[in-house]
Design a protein around this motif. Structure first.
Motif, PDB file in Angstrom:
ATOM      1  N   LEU A  24       0.828  -1.206   0.000  1.00 43.80           N
ATOM      2  CA  LEU A  24       0.000   0.000   0.000  1.00 43.80           C
ATOM      3  C   LEU A  24       0.864   1.259   0.000  1.00 43.80           C
ATOM      4  N   LEU A  25       1.915   1.254   0.819  1.00 42.56           N
ATOM      5  CA  LEU A  25       2.828   2.398   0.843  1.00 42.56           C
ATOM      6  C   LEU A  25       3.506   2.587  -0.511  1.00 42.56           C
ATOM      7  N   PHE A  26       3.877   1.491  -1.154  1.00 43.43           N
ATOM      8  CA  PHE A  26       4.504   1.582  -2.472  1.00 43.43           C
ATOM      9  C   PHE A  26       3.560   2.246  -3.462  1.00 43.43           C
ATOM     10  N   VAL A  27       2.267   1.891  -3.410  1.00 48.10           N
ATOM     11  CA  VAL A  27       1.289   2.484  -4.330  1.00 48.10           C
ATOM     12  C   VAL A  27       1.101   3.961  -4.032  1.00 48.10           C
ATOM     13  N   VAL A  28       0.900   4.289  -2.754  1.00 48.74           N
ATOM     14  CA  VAL A  28       0.640   5.684  -2.380  1.00 48.74           C
ATOM     15  C   VAL A  28       1.849   6.567  -2.681  1.00 48.74           C
ATOM     16  N   LEU A  29       3.030   6.135  -2.245  1.00 54.70           N
ATOM     17  CA  LEU A  29       4.232   6.932  -2.475  1.00 54.70           C
ATOM     18  C   LEU A  29       4.608   6.975  -3.949  1.00 54.70           C
ATOM     19  N   GLY A  30       4.299   5.911  -4.693  1.00 50.90           N
ATOM     20  CA  GLY A  30       4.585   5.917  -6.123  1.00 50.90           C
ATOM     21  C   GLY A  30       3.816   6.988  -6.863  1.00 50.90           C
ATOM     22  N   TYR A  54      -1.676  13.445  -8.343  1.00 49.15           N
ATOM     23  CA  TYR A  54      -2.903  13.463  -7.544  1.00 49.15           C
ATOM     24  C   TYR A  54      -3.753  14.685  -7.873  1.00 49.15           C
ATOM     25  N   ALA A  55      -3.119  15.824  -8.086  1.00 47.32           N
ATOM     26  CA  ALA A  55      -3.867  17.048  -8.370  1.00 47.32           C
ATOM     27  C   ALA A  55      -4.647  16.931  -9.671  1.00 47.32           C
ATOM     28  N   LEU A 241      -0.490   4.537 -10.430  1.00 44.23           N
ATOM     29  CA  LEU A 241      -0.381   4.307  -8.983  1.00 44.23           C
ATOM     30  C   LEU A 241      -1.175   5.344  -8.203  1.00 44.23           C
ATOM     31  N   ALA A 242      -1.153   6.592  -8.644  1.00 43.54           N
ATOM     32  CA  ALA A 242      -1.921   7.643  -7.969  1.00 43.54           C
ATOM     33  C   ALA A 242      -3.412   7.363  -8.064  1.00 43.54           C
ATOM     34  N   PHE A 243      -3.875   6.947  -9.227  1.00 38.27           N
ATOM     35  CA  PHE A 243      -5.298   6.634  -9.396  1.00 38.27           C
ATOM     36  C   PHE A 243      -5.694   5.447  -8.519  1.00 38.27           C
ATOM     37  N   THR A 244      -4.836   4.432  -8.469  1.00 36.66           N
ATOM     38  CA  THR A 244      -5.116   3.263  -7.640  1.00 36.66           C
ATOM     39  C   THR A 244      -5.173   3.644  -6.163  1.00 36.66           C
ATOM     40  N   ALA A 245      -4.253   4.501  -5.719  1.00 33.02           N
ATOM     41  CA  ALA A 245      -4.239   4.927  -4.317  1.00 33.02           C
ATOM     42  C   ALA A 245      -5.509   5.691  -3.967  1.00 33.02           C
TER      43      ALA A 245
END
Length: 272
Positions: A24-30, A54-55, A241-245
């Motif tokens: 989860l951290l890998f996805v969010v930080l990615g 993200y923006a 990754l941002a969309f998945t997070a």
């Protein structure tokens, strides 16, 4: 034995934490990196932090459309699951009738029934009823697949409520329906919260059913949106990754906020 078991328990907890949290951290930080940074160092930390991924997603109408569709379907499925599951559990726990245990066993066996087996007949049934491209065509089957675990949790919880309470309510002139609505449901709030959270999270994460029902991207849920986004931006790993997070945050937040109630409801069901 107790002292020896403690380090093993800590090691097991750390291992489970690493297996679940690190991805989860890998996805969010990615999502805070660029694709070039990820390709250069897949396990690295953001440096510098990139906020544009993200923006841009939060500023797009497509993401909010997917989010709204998922929320609407999950709410409908949860309400149907709790309403129908509570009524069925009430009948199976407080009424004595022929075949009661057989019906309960049938619901229990529903826990073993995989969705993939019902894909083709379910699609043909929904097409026959004209429920393709309809939110109800997704929410109703999702509620049906959530009913077994709902009844398995609610029935022992409701059965554990003393019969003296029902007898006293009947003496006071309360009907069985009044007892169910005014007394049994309020006493079953912990278990109802548990099944509601489980139904909501299950509906939120469903992929196959929306894929079966929807062809119009305007009706897509977040899981379908993630898959569509991945195919469109397969070269932009950071944005994917941002969309998945972002798609994980609502369900995770809802689950974390209701964690204590989930544990309380499951504990009550086990005791019952």
């Amino acid at each position: 034995m107790r002292r020896a078991g403690t380090p093993i328990g800590y090691v097991a907890a750390i291992a489970v934490l690493g297996i679940t949290v690190v991805p989860l951290l890998f996805v969010v930080l990615g999502g805070f990196r660029t694709t070039a940074q990820i390709n250069a160092s897949p396990a690295g930390l953001p440096g510098p932090w990139v906020w544009d991924n993200y923006a841009s997603l939060l500023g797009s109408s497509a993401f909010w459309t997917f989010l709204g569709n998922s929320a609407l379907i999950a709410v409908i499925a949860t309400l149907l699951t709790v309403a129908l599951g509570s009524m069925a559990a009430y009948a199976l726990s407080r009424y004595d009738f022929k075949g009661r245990e057989g019906f309960y066993t049938l619901f229990t066996l529903g826990l073993l029934f995989p969705l993939g087996v019902a894909t083709l007949p379910l699609y043909l049934w929904l097409r026959q009823l004209g429920m393709l491209e309809s939110f109800w065509g997704v929410a109703i089957p999702e509620a049906a697949f959530s009913l077994p675990v709902t009844i398995v949790i609610l029935r022992p919880f409701m059965r554990a409520i003393p019969g003296e309470i029902e007898d006293a309510a009947v003496l006071d002139g309360t009907s069985r329906l009044g007892f169910f609505w005014r007394i049994l449901l309020p006493l079953s709030v912990p278990a109802l919260t548990t099944v509601a959270v489980l139904a909501f999270v299950t509906s939120w994460n469903f992929y196959l059913l929306p894929l079966l029902v929807f062809n119009d991207p305007a009706n897509f849920t977040l899981p379908l949106g993630v898959a569509t986004f991945q195919s469109q931006y397969s070269q932009d790993t950071a944005r994917v990754l941002a969309f998945t997070a972002l798609s994980m945050i609502p369900a995770l937040a809802f689950f974390v906020l209701a964690e204590r109630r989930i544990v309380g409801g499951l504990t009550g069901a086990v005791k019952g």
